[in-house]
Design an enzyme around this catalytic site. Sequence first.
Site, PDB file in Angstrom:
ATOM      1  N   HIS A 129       4.735  -3.675   3.204  1.00 12.44           N
ATOM      2  CA  HIS A 129       3.506  -4.346   2.980  1.00 12.44           C
ATOM      3  C   HIS A 129       2.488  -4.065   1.777  1.00 12.44           C
ATOM      4  O   HIS A 129       1.398  -4.587   2.250  1.00 12.44           O
ATOM      5  CB  HIS A 129       3.116  -4.790   4.488  1.00 12.44           C
ATOM      6  CG  HIS A 129       2.536  -6.047   4.501  1.00 12.44           C
ATOM      7  ND1 HIS A 129       1.108  -6.189   5.120  1.00 12.44           N
ATOM      8  CD2 HIS A 129       2.752  -7.201   4.287  1.00 12.44           C
ATOM      9  CE1 HIS A 129       0.837  -7.421   5.202  1.00 12.44           C
ATOM     10  NE2 HIS A 129       1.545  -8.082   4.652  1.00 12.44           N
ATOM     11  N   LYS A 131       0.117  -3.746  -1.192  1.00 13.35           N
ATOM     12  CA  LYS A 131      -0.085  -4.491  -2.360  1.00 13.35           C
ATOM     13  C   LYS A 131      -1.150  -3.417  -3.205  1.00 13.35           C
ATOM     14  O   LYS A 131      -2.399  -3.356  -3.312  1.00 13.35           O
ATOM     15  CB  LYS A 131      -1.052  -5.621  -1.917  1.00 13.35           C
ATOM     16  CG  LYS A 131      -0.421  -6.462  -0.983  1.00 13.35           C
ATOM     17  CD  LYS A 131      -1.058  -6.071   0.525  1.00 13.35           C
ATOM     18  CE  LYS A 131      -0.584  -7.588   1.239  1.00 13.35           C
ATOM     19  NZ  LYS A 131      -0.927  -7.226   2.775  1.00 13.35           N
ATOM     20  N   ASP A 136      -1.794   3.866 -15.546  1.00 17.94           N
ATOM     21  CA  ASP A 136      -2.205   4.901 -16.460  1.00 17.94           C
ATOM     22  C   ASP A 136      -2.693   6.323 -15.608  1.00 17.94           C
ATOM     23  O   ASP A 136      -3.597   6.963 -16.213  1.00 17.94           O
ATOM     24  CB  ASP A 136      -3.169   4.778 -17.708  1.00 17.94           C
ATOM     25  CG  ASP A 136      -2.648   3.625 -18.615  1.00 17.94           C
ATOM     26  OD1 ASP A 136      -1.503   3.603 -18.730  1.00 17.94           O
ATOM     27  OD2 ASP A 136      -3.219   2.989 -19.154  1.00 17.94           O
TER      28      ASP A 136
END
Length: 209
Positions: A129, A131, A136
Amino acid sequence: MRWPLDAMTLMWIQMATGAMGMMTLVYAWRIFARKLGYLPAITAHFSPKGGCHDAILRELKAARREVLVQAYSFTADPLTFALVNAKKQGITVEIVLDKSNEIERYSDLHILLEQGMAVKIDHDHAIAHNKIIIIDKSTLITGSFNFTNQAEHENAENLLIIKGHPELINLYRESFFKHREHSKPAVIREGAAKDRRQQQAAHAQHKAA
């Protein structure tokens, strides 16, 4: 003011312009360093229709070396093609998705695979779950915001873009690689891909009408 200027006046002018020049240089350096993620900066965005997609796209377009993605759901075409374009520019792009993307008819997984993207599926958890996007080694994007059209236009979500916190970002990178290691290469099910293509064709016909 009388010309030619006396020595004392010239000294004060040199001191003033030197100080102003230094302040200008420091100000320019801070802008440059913040843009590169060297200085701490946190920005917050909210949905619906709060510019979350645009904020993510700006960061992806600024990527130069590496983009790491962990996502539960991925249906937002602008973000999908931004990742594809980053890979075409020679940027390392790695993606770990939840297993639902292999059967979800709305997932952009098939687009990513068709474009030769490195996508893995995390089967080791009930739901993967996260996100998260790490860019970089200096920019962290996270929050409740799924990388979906629904999150952008309908849901109440939050998104944080964090820069200049290397220790925190390193923790997220370590977590990404931990999950990547036990994940397996994505294999989309033909039924799901067919459903997605049929949906896109129907949508195109509807727009043409």
